[in-house]
Scaffold this active site. Structure first.
Site, mmCIF file in Angstrom:
data_model
loop_
_atom_site.group_PDB
_atom_site.id
_atom_site.type_symbol
_atom_site.label_atom_id
_atom_site.label_comp_id
_atom_site.label_asym_id
_atom_site.label_seq_id
_atom_site.Cartn_x
_atom_site.Cartn_y
_atom_site.Cartn_z
ATOM 1 N N LYS A 135 0.844 -1.202 0.000
ATOM 2 C CA LYS A 135 0.000 0.000 0.000
ATOM 3 C C LYS A 135 0.875 1.247 0.000
ATOM 4 C CE LYS A 135 -3.862 -2.416 2.076
ATOM 5 N NZ LYS A 135 -4.555 -2.859 3.266
ATOM 6 N N GLN B 287 -4.768 -1.635 9.407
ATOM 7 C CA GLN B 287 -4.665 -2.970 8.799
ATOM 8 C C GLN B 287 -5.291 -4.028 9.706
ATOM 9 O OE1 GLN B 287 -3.415 -3.527 5.670
ATOM 10 N NE2 GLN B 287 -4.080 -5.640 5.919
ATOM 11 N N ASP C 21 -11.112 2.910 3.637
ATOM 12 C CA ASP C 21 -11.495 1.498 3.493
ATOM 13 C C ASP C 21 -13.019 1.365 3.411
ATOM 14 O OD1 ASP C 21 -9.585 -0.450 3.183
ATOM 15 O OD2 ASP C 21 -9.140 -0.642 5.323
#
Ligand code: NDP
Length: 283
Positions: free
Chosen positions: A53, A97, A120
């Site tokens: 990422k 994460q 997200d």
């Protein structure tokens, strides 16, 4: 034989476009999109995802911040870090994460990310907006699947769409996006009776269950489009999907490989969401 939907190639094209749009935006406003990724603990797979990422951000010309916190981090420490990132005007997207170490309350952590920085799209506000079809951010994996379908000129309107898997991050939002695109959508899960009978009806079959090579050719209609979201590690270390590629590719009209299908699109859509967040921040 099915056409292979080349997610790697499509992702590269979309990323080049994001990079161009981000540079244009930075030239106009002086704002460089910034993404912060927080990782707690030492999970090796998570570390790889986080590194990828960060690299994708840098390649797109974004600011990238990786916050590494030790396994024994407390809720207070993690929430404190999120507060800092929330107040940082150079950070437009914040991502924690998953999975988190067991002692941390995942739900409370996700809710602590402000919806406008929730790239997200896991916050309850963004989840609700997806239901209403009023989204700023879409969850990256289902959004990536929709982008693949668009690039391949696969029209969803009126088609029988079957989604196998009903997780909050893939299956459910995937079903909503297909519904918003006017598909006729069926969602299957572990309690579905006669799964094969349902999957055989699909014009577009999206599989996200986390079981290696589970969907076989006899479960797929001739000419179906098959999207394999699954990412499973075989005993020999190789990555494989939820779809048994060999038996399905001879039935399907188009298929995503694993690796190189949906995977590369997920990070691409994260970049897209970060650019959107940066743009929204100057409105
Ligand atoms: P979850 O484990 O959260 O959900 C799995 C879903 O599959 C559940 O809804 C479960 O049903 C259903 N399921 C399990 N077994 C069966 C079965 N035998 N028949 C029918 N349905 C079944 O997984 P995720 O949604 O998080 O991920 C799914 C897969 O996608 C994984 O392989 C994951 O690694 C991959 N993934 C890939 C991404 C990418 O970027 N390519 C991103 C995210 C995930 P029930 O609800 O009844 O338990």
């Amino acid at each position: 034989m099915a056409k292979i939907i080349d997610g790697k190639k499509i992702a590269a094209e979309v990323r080049a476009d994001i990079k161009r749009r981000a540079a244009e935006f930075a030239a106009e406003t002086g704002v460089v999109p910034g993404l912060a990724v927080v990782i707690v603990g030492e999970d090796p797979a998570s570390k790889v995802y986080v590194r990828n990422k960060g690299l994708a951000c840098v390649e797109a010309g974004f600011k990238s911040v990786t916050v590494e916190m030790p396994e024994e981090t407390t809720m207070d420490e993690l929430l404190g870090k999120l507060e800092e990132l929330k107040a940082d005007s150079t950070i437009h997207g914040i991502l924690v994460q998953l999975p988190l170490p067991r002692h941390l309350d995942e739900k409370a952590v996700l809710e602590a990310i402000p919806p406008e920085k929730d790239v997200d799209a896991f916050h309850v506000v963004n989840t609700g907006k997806i239901m209403l079809g009023e989204y700023s951010f879409l969850p990256c994996t289902p959004a990536g699947v929709m982008e693949l379908l668009r690039h391949e000129n696969i029209d969803v309107c009126g088609k029988e769409c079957v989604v196998v898997g009903r997780s909050n991050i893939v299956g459910k939002p995937m079903a909503m996006l297909l519904l918003h695109a006017n598909g006729t959508v069926t969602v299957c899960h572990s309690r579905t009776r006669d799964l094969a009978e349902v999957t055989r009806r699909a014009d577009i079959l999206v599989v996200a269950i986390g079981k290696a090579d589970f969907i076989t050719g006899d479960m797929v209609k001739e000419g179906a489009v098959v999207i394999d979201v699954g990412m499973n590690r075989r005993a020999d270390g190789k990555l494989t999907g939820d779809v048994d590629y060999a038996s399905v590719e001879v039935k399907a009209s188009a298929i995503t490989p694993v690796p190189g299908g949906v995977g590369p699109m997920t990070i691409t859509m994260l970049l897209e969401n970060t650019l959107t967040a940066a743009k929204e921040s100057v409105k």
